[in-house]
Design an enzyme around this catalytic site. Structure first.
Site, PDB file in Angstrom:
ATOM      1  N   LYS A 198      -9.307  -4.267  12.227  1.00  0.00           N
ATOM      2  CA  LYS A 198      -8.102  -3.645  12.869  1.00  0.00           C
ATOM      3  C   LYS A 198      -7.709  -4.367  14.173  1.00  0.00           C
ATOM      4  O   LYS A 198      -6.490  -4.502  14.566  1.00  0.00           O
ATOM      5  CB  LYS A 198      -8.306  -2.029  12.805  1.00  0.00           C
ATOM      6  CG  LYS A 198      -8.376  -1.227  11.193  1.00  0.00           C
ATOM      7  CD  LYS A 198      -6.924  -1.803  10.609  1.00  0.00           C
ATOM      8  CE  LYS A 198      -7.147  -1.134   9.484  1.00  0.00           C
ATOM      9  NZ  LYS A 198      -5.569  -1.279   8.662  1.00  0.00           N
ATOM     10  N   TYR A 234     -14.504  -2.210   9.596  1.00  0.00           N
ATOM     11  CA  TYR A 234     -13.110  -1.713   9.684  1.00  0.00           C
ATOM     12  C   TYR A 234     -12.617  -1.935  11.066  1.00  0.00           C
ATOM     13  O   TYR A 234     -11.613  -2.432  11.028  1.00  0.00           O
ATOM     14  CB  TYR A 234     -13.227  -0.392   9.207  1.00  0.00           C
ATOM     15  CG  TYR A 234     -11.982   0.472   9.116  1.00  0.00           C
ATOM     16  CD1 TYR A 234     -11.123  -0.043   8.066  1.00  0.00           C
ATOM     17  CD2 TYR A 234     -11.576   1.022  10.097  1.00  0.00           C
ATOM     18  CE1 TYR A 234      -9.864   0.827   7.887  1.00  0.00           C
ATOM     19  CE2 TYR A 234     -10.270   1.754  10.243  1.00  0.00           C
ATOM     20  CZ  TYR A 234      -9.473   1.361   9.018  1.00  0.00           C
ATOM     21  OH  TYR A 234      -8.156   2.353   9.045  1.00  0.00           O
ATOM     22  N   ASP A 292      -1.730  -7.680  -5.160  1.00  0.00           N
ATOM     23  CA  ASP A 292      -2.950  -7.423  -4.204  1.00  0.00           C
ATOM     24  C   ASP A 292      -2.641  -8.401  -3.142  1.00  0.00           C
ATOM     25  O   ASP A 292      -2.702  -9.530  -3.064  1.00  0.00           O
ATOM     26  CB  ASP A 292      -4.057  -7.914  -5.343  1.00  0.00           C
ATOM     27  CG  ASP A 292      -5.363  -7.999  -4.586  1.00  0.00           C
ATOM     28  OD1 ASP A 292      -5.261  -7.881  -3.472  1.00  0.00           O
ATOM     29  OD2 ASP A 292      -6.343  -8.341  -5.183  1.00  0.00           O
ATOM     30  N   VAL A 293      -2.459  -7.744  -2.084  1.00  0.00           N
ATOM     31  CA  VAL A 293      -2.065  -8.336  -0.781  1.00  0.00           C
ATOM     32  C   VAL A 293      -3.518  -9.364  -0.221  1.00  0.00           C
ATOM     33  O   VAL A 293      -3.050 -10.204   0.509  1.00  0.00           O
ATOM     34  CB  VAL A 293      -1.710  -7.490   0.409  1.00  0.00           C
ATOM     35  CG1 VAL A 293      -0.546  -6.788  -0.132  1.00  0.00           C
ATOM     36  CG2 VAL A 293      -2.868  -6.630   0.833  1.00  0.00           C
ATOM     37  N   ALA A 348     -13.326  -3.981  13.593  1.00  0.00           N
ATOM     38  CA  ALA A 348     -13.137  -5.293  13.839  1.00  0.00           C
ATOM     39  C   ALA A 348     -12.117  -6.047  13.201  1.00  0.00           C
ATOM     40  O   ALA A 348     -11.253  -6.719  13.692  1.00  0.00           O
ATOM     41  CB  ALA A 348     -14.591  -6.232  13.581  1.00  0.00           C
ATOM     42  N   SER A 378      -5.034   0.260  13.426  1.00  0.00           N
ATOM     43  CA  SER A 378      -5.406   1.882  13.576  1.00  0.00           C
ATOM     44  C   SER A 378      -6.258   1.791  14.898  1.00  0.00           C
ATOM     45  O   SER A 378      -6.566   0.833  15.695  1.00  0.00           O
ATOM     46  CB  SER A 378      -6.979   1.701  12.820  1.00  0.00           C
ATOM     47  OG  SER A 378      -7.561   2.904  12.940  1.00  0.00           O
ATOM     48  N   GLY A 420       0.964  -1.333   0.059  1.00  0.00           N
ATOM     49  CA  GLY A 420      -0.016  -0.123  -0.090  1.00  0.00           C
ATOM     50  C   GLY A 420       0.831   1.449   0.030  1.00  0.00           C
ATOM     51  O   GLY A 420       0.394   2.224   0.417  1.00  0.00           O
TER      52      GLY A 420
HETATM   53  N1  LIG Z   1      -5.922   7.616   7.261  1.00  0.00           N
HETATM   54  C1  LIG Z   1      -6.311   7.245   8.494  1.00  0.00           C
HETATM   55  O1  LIG Z   1      -6.604   8.180   9.358  1.00  0.00           O
HETATM   56  C2  LIG Z   1      -5.636   5.859   9.019  1.00  0.00           C
HETATM   57  C3  LIG Z   1      -5.776   5.849  10.411  1.00  0.00           C
HETATM   58  C4  LIG Z   1      -5.534   4.608  11.042  1.00  0.00           C
HETATM   59  C5  LIG Z   1      -5.048   3.457  10.326  1.00  0.00           C
HETATM   60  N2  LIG Z   1      -4.929   3.725   8.913  1.00  0.00           N
HETATM   61  C6  LIG Z   1      -4.548   2.421   8.243  1.00  0.00           C
HETATM   62  O2  LIG Z   1      -3.430   2.904   7.388  1.00  0.00           O
HETATM   63  C7  LIG Z   1      -3.248   2.384   6.202  1.00  0.00           C
HETATM   64  C8  LIG Z   1      -2.823   3.032   5.129  1.00  0.00           C
HETATM   65  O3  LIG Z   1      -4.216   4.047   5.029  1.00  0.00           O
HETATM   66  P1  LIG Z   1      -4.223   5.191   4.085  1.00  0.00           P
HETATM   67  O4  LIG Z   1      -5.244   6.211   4.869  1.00  0.00           O
HETATM   68  O5  LIG Z   1      -3.102   5.641   3.609  1.00  0.00           O
HETATM   69  O6  LIG Z   1      -5.348   4.784   3.107  1.00  0.00           O
HETATM   70  P2  LIG Z   1      -5.161   5.074   1.492  1.00  0.00           P
HETATM   71  O7  LIG Z   1      -6.551   4.607   0.918  1.00  0.00           O
HETATM   72  O8  LIG Z   1      -4.603   6.428   1.291  1.00  0.00           O
HETATM   73  O9  LIG Z   1      -3.938   4.090   0.601  1.00  0.00           O
HETATM   74  C9  LIG Z   1      -4.152   2.631   0.862  1.00  0.00           C
HETATM   75  C10 LIG Z   1      -3.147   2.213  -0.374  1.00  0.00           C
HETATM   76  O10 LIG Z   1      -3.218   0.826  -0.039  1.00  0.00           O
HETATM   77  C11 LIG Z   1      -3.499   0.292  -1.532  1.00  0.00           C
HETATM   78  N3  LIG Z   1      -4.481  -0.949  -1.551  1.00  0.00           N
HETATM   79  C12 LIG Z   1      -5.563  -1.253  -1.238  1.00  0.00           C
HETATM   80  N4  LIG Z   1      -5.994  -2.343  -1.240  1.00  0.00           N
HETATM   81  C13 LIG Z   1      -4.695  -3.174  -1.696  1.00  0.00           C
HETATM   82  C14 LIG Z   1      -4.530  -4.631  -2.038  1.00  0.00           C
HETATM   83  N5  LIG Z   1      -5.436  -5.615  -1.890  1.00  0.00           N
HETATM   84  N6  LIG Z   1      -3.168  -4.740  -2.058  1.00  0.00           N
HETATM   85  C15 LIG Z   1      -2.197  -3.877  -2.269  1.00  0.00           C
HETATM   86  N7  LIG Z   1      -2.517  -2.611  -2.090  1.00  0.00           N
HETATM   87  C16 LIG Z   1      -3.707  -2.211  -1.846  1.00  0.00           C
HETATM   88  C17 LIG Z   1      -4.155   1.376  -2.143  1.00  0.00           C
HETATM   89  O11 LIG Z   1      -4.214   1.304  -3.720  1.00  0.00           O
HETATM   90  C18 LIG Z   1      -3.504   2.611  -1.591  1.00  0.00           C
HETATM   91  O12 LIG Z   1      -2.055   2.868  -2.193  1.00  0.00           O
HETATM   92  C19 LIG Z   1      -4.319   1.326   5.996  1.00  0.00           C
HETATM   93  O13 LIG Z   1      -4.333   0.057   6.689  1.00  0.00           O
HETATM   94  C20 LIG Z   1      -5.481   2.238   7.036  1.00  0.00           C
HETATM   95  O14 LIG Z   1      -6.172   1.367   7.533  1.00  0.00           O
HETATM   96  C21 LIG Z   1      -5.242   4.873   8.458  1.00  0.00           C
END
Ligand SMILES: NC(=O)c1ccc[n+]([C@@H]2O[C@H](COP(=O)([O-])OP(=O)(O)OC[C@H]3O[C@@H](n4cnc5c(N)ncnc54)[C@H](O)[C@@H]3O)[C@@H](O)[C@H]2O)c1
Length: 266
Positions: A161, A157, A62-63, A159, A144, A12
């Site tokens: 996390k 979501y 795709d993880v 659950a 998260s 990601g």
């Molecule tokens: N933004 C927040 O406030 C926040 C808070 C807590 C946790 N998170 C977590 O942090 C991580 C990143 O979040 P973000 O806010 O940068 O999200 P984002 O949507 O901005 O980026 C997520 C990235 O993951 C990639 N992705 C999605 N599904 C995928 C898959 N199956 N295989 C490979 N890549 C994939 C997307 O293409 C994207 O580049 C996530 O796990 C999210 O749950 C985000």
């Protein structure tokens, strides 16, 4: 906290938090593999890693599919000969257009579990043989604050996390005998494409007269929920990741660390 010539995979890594992690790891000297379903955005991140003077590799992965994480690790080994660091950051808020629904449907439950939980499991399963052989490795999973506290509308979501936190503890125990550290970061509120969609979703239930911009809505949440009074950034998560994968953290494993400005303490 130098990471000179370490080889790091960031899943990601093409957007949001993953981009911040890739940037900080590169600043500290690591070469970075950006593994993402979004190959085009991943290429932009690769260029910025190279601008920082490090090597970069883009892997379209795709993880949610084990065959894909196997190919991700194989491509990294072919290019660099080893994997020192795996950051399982890829995550989703649900299935297709999840932000258009008031509460999650079964597709949202399936997709969050497939990416946010099984994505971590697949990444670790794919890399663990190599790391065990070398008797070294650093793994960081991004969960998260939502995994610490249930959410009425975003239950699927939250659950997923909570599960990511537990999975991190399980693998920390399993891999400790091989000198592999597994830790977890629980970020709070970060303005990324993901949060933009959360804002849109939440605003859809607000009366038109009270509607603000998605960014303004996000800042209202920060003001209401974050004791330190400021949003967190992808760079913050990158810095904590850099610490956890460094030698300074060699005796830290199985931990889930909040990075949320004090909003949730357990
Ligand atoms: N933004 C927040 O406030 C926040 C808070 C807590 C946790 N998170 C977590 O942090 C991580 C990143 O979040 P973000 O806010 O940068 O999200 P984002 O949507 O901005 O980026 C997520 C990235 O993951 C990639 N992705 C999605 N599904 C995928 C898959 N199956 N295989 C490979 N890549 C994939 C997307 O293409 C994207 O580049 C996530 O796990 C999210 O749950 C985000």
């Amino acid at each position: 906290m130098q990471l000179d010539d370490r080889i790091a995979i960031v899943t990601g890594g093409a957007n949001g938090i993953g981009r911040g992690i890739a940037a900080v790891l590169a600043q500290r000297g690591a070469h970075v593999v950006i593994a993402d379903i979004d190959g085009q955005a991943a290429s932009e991140v690769a260029r910025s890693v190279e601008k920082a003077g490090r090597k970069a590799l883009v892997v379209e992965a795709d993880v949610s599919r084990r065959t894909s994480t196997d190919a991700m690790v194989a491509a990294t080994l072919a290019a660099f000969g080893r994997v020192d660091i795996l950051v399982n950051n890829a995550g989703v808020g649900g299935g297709k257009e999840w932000w258009s629904r008031t509460t999650g449907n079964s597709g949202d439950w399936d997709r969050t579990y497939a990416v946010n939980v099984m994505g971590i499991v697949h990444g670790i399963e794919s890399v663990q043989g190599h790391m065990k052989e070398r008797r070294q490795g650093k793994i960081v999973n991004i969960a998260s604050t939502a995994g610490r506290r249930a959410s009425a509308w975003f239950a699927h979501y939250s659950a997923s996390k909570a599960s990511a936190i537990n999975v991190s503890q399980a693998y920390a125990l399993r891999l400790a005998p091989f000198n592999i550290n597994v830790n977890c970061i629980c970020p709070g509120l970060l303005w990324t494409p993901l949060w933009e969609k959360i804002s849109e979703r939440r605003l859809s239930t607000v009366a038109a007269a009270q509607r603000v911009s998605p960014r303004e809505f996000f800042l209202q949440q920060v003001k209401a929920n974050v004791p330190l009074g400021r949003e967190q950034t992808p760079e913050d998560v990158g810095k904590l990741t850099a610490f956890l994968v460094s030698d300074a953290a060699r005796n830290i494993t199985g931990q889930s660390i909040n990075l949320n400005g004090g909003s949730v303490k357990n």
